[in-house]
Design a protein around this motif. Structure first.
Motif, PDB file in Angstrom:
ATOM      1  N   ALA A  68      42.732  52.785  52.016  1.00  0.00           N
ATOM      2  CA  ALA A  68      41.521  52.202  51.473  1.00  0.00           C
ATOM      3  C   ALA A  68      42.033  50.774  51.160  1.00  0.00           C
ATOM      4  O   ALA A  68      43.016  50.607  50.823  1.00  0.00           O
ATOM      5  N   PRO A  69      41.087  49.545  51.392  1.00  0.00           N
ATOM      6  CA  PRO A  69      41.575  48.236  51.182  1.00  0.00           C
ATOM      7  C   PRO A  69      41.957  48.415  49.505  1.00  0.00           C
ATOM      8  O   PRO A  69      41.353  49.061  48.653  1.00  0.00           O
ATOM      9  N   TYR A  70      42.864  47.255  49.650  1.00  0.00           N
ATOM     10  CA  TYR A  70      42.884  46.922  48.058  1.00  0.00           C
ATOM     11  C   TYR A  70      42.152  46.656  47.100  1.00  0.00           C
ATOM     12  O   TYR A  70      40.996  45.792  47.508  1.00  0.00           O
ATOM     13  N   ALA A  71      42.102  47.296  45.964  1.00  0.00           N
ATOM     14  CA  ALA A  71      41.047  46.854  44.757  1.00  0.00           C
ATOM     15  C   ALA A  71      42.131  47.070  43.740  1.00  0.00           C
ATOM     16  O   ALA A  71      43.101  47.838  43.431  1.00  0.00           O
ATOM     17  N   ARG A  72      42.023  46.234  42.619  1.00  0.00           N
ATOM     18  CA  ARG A  72      42.799  46.110  41.382  1.00  0.00           C
ATOM     19  C   ARG A  72      42.529  47.427  40.682  1.00  0.00           C
ATOM     20  O   ARG A  72      41.428  47.869  40.135  1.00  0.00           O
ATOM     21  N   PRO A  73      43.928  48.115  40.465  1.00  0.00           N
ATOM     22  CA  PRO A  73      43.521  49.138  39.819  1.00  0.00           C
ATOM     23  C   PRO A  73      42.993  49.157  38.271  1.00  0.00           C
ATOM     24  O   PRO A  73      42.838  48.208  37.593  1.00  0.00           O
ATOM     25  N   SER A  74      42.157  50.297  38.036  1.00  0.00           N
ATOM     26  CA  SER A  74      41.272  50.300  36.609  1.00  0.00           C
ATOM     27  C   SER A  74      40.206  49.373  36.727  1.00  0.00           C
ATOM     28  O   SER A  74      39.588  49.116  35.596  1.00  0.00           O
ATOM     29  N   SER A  75      40.036  48.512  37.700  1.00  0.00           N
ATOM     30  CA  SER A  75      38.921  47.740  37.437  1.00  0.00           C
ATOM     31  C   SER A  75      37.416  48.389  37.767  1.00  0.00           C
ATOM     32  O   SER A  75      36.652  47.498  37.714  1.00  0.00           O
ATOM     33  N   GLY A  76      37.530  49.154  38.520  1.00  0.00           N
ATOM     34  CA  GLY A  76      36.001  50.181  38.991  1.00  0.00           C
ATOM     35  C   GLY A  76      35.836  49.624  40.393  1.00  0.00           C
ATOM     36  O   GLY A  76      35.115  50.327  40.940  1.00  0.00           O
ATOM     37  N   GLU A  77      36.794  48.626  40.806  1.00  0.00           N
ATOM     38  CA  GLU A  77      36.580  48.356  42.209  1.00  0.00           C
ATOM     39  C   GLU A  77      37.109  49.268  43.022  1.00  0.00           C
ATOM     40  O   GLU A  77      36.936  49.475  44.230  1.00  0.00           O
ATOM     41  N   VAL A  78      38.149  50.174  42.630  1.00  0.00           N
ATOM     42  CA  VAL A  78      38.681  51.359  43.354  1.00  0.00           C
ATOM     43  C   VAL A  78      37.696  52.342  43.859  1.00  0.00           C
ATOM     44  O   VAL A  78      37.797  52.371  44.924  1.00  0.00           O
ATOM     45  N   ALA A  79      36.672  52.539  42.876  1.00  0.00           N
ATOM     46  CA  ALA A  79      35.579  53.460  43.386  1.00  0.00           C
ATOM     47  C   ALA A  79      35.016  52.874  44.765  1.00  0.00           C
ATOM     48  O   ALA A  79      34.771  53.588  45.756  1.00  0.00           O
ATOM     49  N   GLU A  80      34.601  51.673  44.855  1.00  0.00           N
ATOM     50  CA  GLU A  80      33.781  51.137  45.779  1.00  0.00           C
ATOM     51  C   GLU A  80      34.687  51.062  47.255  1.00  0.00           C
ATOM     52  O   GLU A  80      34.224  51.204  48.167  1.00  0.00           O
ATOM     53  N   SER A  81      36.118  50.722  46.817  1.00  0.00           N
ATOM     54  CA  SER A  81      36.932  50.398  48.150  1.00  0.00           C
ATOM     55  C   SER A  81      37.228  51.861  48.556  1.00  0.00           C
ATOM     56  O   SER A  81      37.517  52.108  49.920  1.00  0.00           O
ATOM     57  N   LEU A  82      37.262  53.015  47.880  1.00  0.00           N
ATOM     58  CA  LEU A  82      37.526  54.179  48.304  1.00  0.00           C
ATOM     59  C   LEU A  82      36.253  55.014  49.041  1.00  0.00           C
ATOM     60  O   LEU A  82      36.562  55.755  49.914  1.00  0.00           O
TER      61      LEU A  82
ATOM     62  N   LEU B 153      45.572  54.289  48.451  1.00  0.00           N
ATOM     63  CA  LEU B 153      44.749  52.986  48.056  1.00  0.00           C
ATOM     64  C   LEU B 153      45.847  51.997  48.028  1.00  0.00           C
ATOM     65  O   LEU B 153      47.000  52.196  47.549  1.00  0.00           O
ATOM     66  N   SER B 154      45.443  51.077  48.901  1.00  0.00           N
ATOM     67  CA  SER B 154      46.328  49.911  49.375  1.00  0.00           C
ATOM     68  C   SER B 154      47.294  49.428  48.174  1.00  0.00           C
ATOM     69  O   SER B 154      46.667  49.267  47.181  1.00  0.00           O
ATOM     70  N   ASN B 155      48.539  49.143  48.273  1.00  0.00           N
ATOM     71  CA  ASN B 155      49.274  48.423  47.397  1.00  0.00           C
ATOM     72  C   ASN B 155      49.269  49.317  46.022  1.00  0.00           C
ATOM     73  O   ASN B 155      49.430  48.543  45.035  1.00  0.00           O
ATOM     74  N   HIS B 156      48.832  50.491  46.094  1.00  0.00           N
ATOM     75  CA  HIS B 156      48.679  51.252  44.601  1.00  0.00           C
ATOM     76  C   HIS B 156      49.228  52.506  44.680  1.00  0.00           C
ATOM     77  O   HIS B 156      50.376  53.114  44.003  1.00  0.00           O
ATOM     78  N   GLY B 157      48.686  53.565  45.284  1.00  0.00           N
ATOM     79  CA  GLY B 157      49.107  54.982  45.383  1.00  0.00           C
ATOM     80  C   GLY B 157      48.068  55.846  46.287  1.00  0.00           C
ATOM     81  O   GLY B 157      47.637  55.628  47.292  1.00  0.00           O
ATOM     82  N   ALA B 158      48.112  56.999  45.839  1.00  0.00           N
ATOM     83  CA  ALA B 158      47.378  57.945  46.710  1.00  0.00           C
ATOM     84  C   ALA B 158      46.286  58.920  45.691  1.00  0.00           C
ATOM     85  O   ALA B 158      46.517  58.917  44.364  1.00  0.00           O
ATOM     86  N   VAL B 159      45.167  59.415  46.395  1.00  0.00           N
ATOM     87  CA  VAL B 159      44.118  60.185  45.833  1.00  0.00           C
ATOM     88  C   VAL B 159      43.995  61.450  46.643  1.00  0.00           C
ATOM     89  O   VAL B 159      43.882  61.211  47.779  1.00  0.00           O
ATOM     90  N   THR B 160      43.878  62.560  45.785  1.00  0.00           N
ATOM     91  CA  THR B 160      43.368  63.609  46.784  1.00  0.00           C
ATOM     92  C   THR B 160      42.257  64.510  46.290  1.00  0.00           C
ATOM     93  O   THR B 160      42.145  64.323  44.802  1.00  0.00           O
ATOM     94  N   TRP B 161      41.576  65.283  46.787  1.00  0.00           N
ATOM     95  CA  TRP B 161      40.568  66.182  46.140  1.00  0.00           C
ATOM     96  C   TRP B 161      40.216  67.452  46.779  1.00  0.00           C
ATOM     97  O   TRP B 161      40.884  67.769  47.958  1.00  0.00           O
ATOM     98  N   GLY B 162      39.869  68.348  46.128  1.00  0.00           N
ATOM     99  CA  GLY B 162      39.829  69.729  46.652  1.00  0.00           C
ATOM    100  C   GLY B 162      38.727  70.590  46.290  1.00  0.00           C
ATOM    101  O   GLY B 162      37.999  70.025  45.154  1.00  0.00           O
TER     102      GLY B 162
END
Ligand SMILES: [Zn+2]
Length: 192
Positions: free
Chosen positions: A124-138, A150-159
């Protein structure tokens, strides 16, 4: 084991396996009462069940005294797009984060488990962590995948449940680590 206890257990595992450092990462589970999420500014290795917060799908606190994780919006975005998903894990695993820094998706066909079980993990393109923009980019990557970098940040997985969401994270990190070592020790060959 309650959902809160299970989150604490998974948090300890994430911390022990170095999938997170310091207070990084967050975990949530969707239940009939709402979404249970980890508190902000707490090490995932040392959480207690009573630290958890229960929120509704708009992020309003139903139960709990602390502050919910600053990435709450990202978790809610996954739940609203995927009715089949009941748990979300966000971490900063070293090797997967290295892929994320390089903007490199996990879609190489090197190992059967990664292809068959985990499936391709996009970036997912970069979004500032904790900004709420991460949800949009994801958002564009939630359907059809088991997680994303998450670009220049980390990873997220779901199940479908917390065990599956966590296993995807562990598998993702194992795969990235192995690919990095394979590239350092030779020329990786794709699956036949
Ligand atoms: Zn993060």
């Amino acid at each position: 084991m309650t959902a809160e206890e299970h989150i604490c257990e998974i948090g300890r595992r994430m911390y022990a396996r170095q999938l997170v450092a310091s207070n990084d990462g967050n975990i949530s589970v969707r239940t009939a009462d709402g979404v249970i999420i980890t508190p902000s500014l707490t090490s995932k290795g040392f959480m207690k069940p009573e630290d958890m917060l229960l929120v509704d799908m708009d992020g309003r606190i139903i139960k709990g005294t602390g502050k919910p994780s600053s990435e709450l919006k990202m978790h809610l975005a996954v739940y609203s797009k995927r009715p089949d998903i009941n748990a979300v894990v966000h971490a900063h695993p070293v090797a997967a984060s290295a892929f994320a820094i390089n903007g490199r998706a996990v879609d190489q066909r090197y190992m059967a488990e990664a292809v068959m079980t985990l499936g391709p993990i996009p970036v997912a393109p970069y979004a500032r962590p904790s900004s709420g923009e991460v949800a949009e980019s994801l958002s564009p990557f939630i359907e059809g995948h088991n997680g994303a970098l998450l670009s220049n940040h980390g990873a997220v997985t779901w199940g479908v449940d917390l065990t599956e969401a966590y296993n995807f994270m562990e598998q993702l990190e194992f795969y990235c680590k192995t690919v990095i070592l394979a590239e350092m020790t030779g020329t990786p060959r794709p699956l036949p």
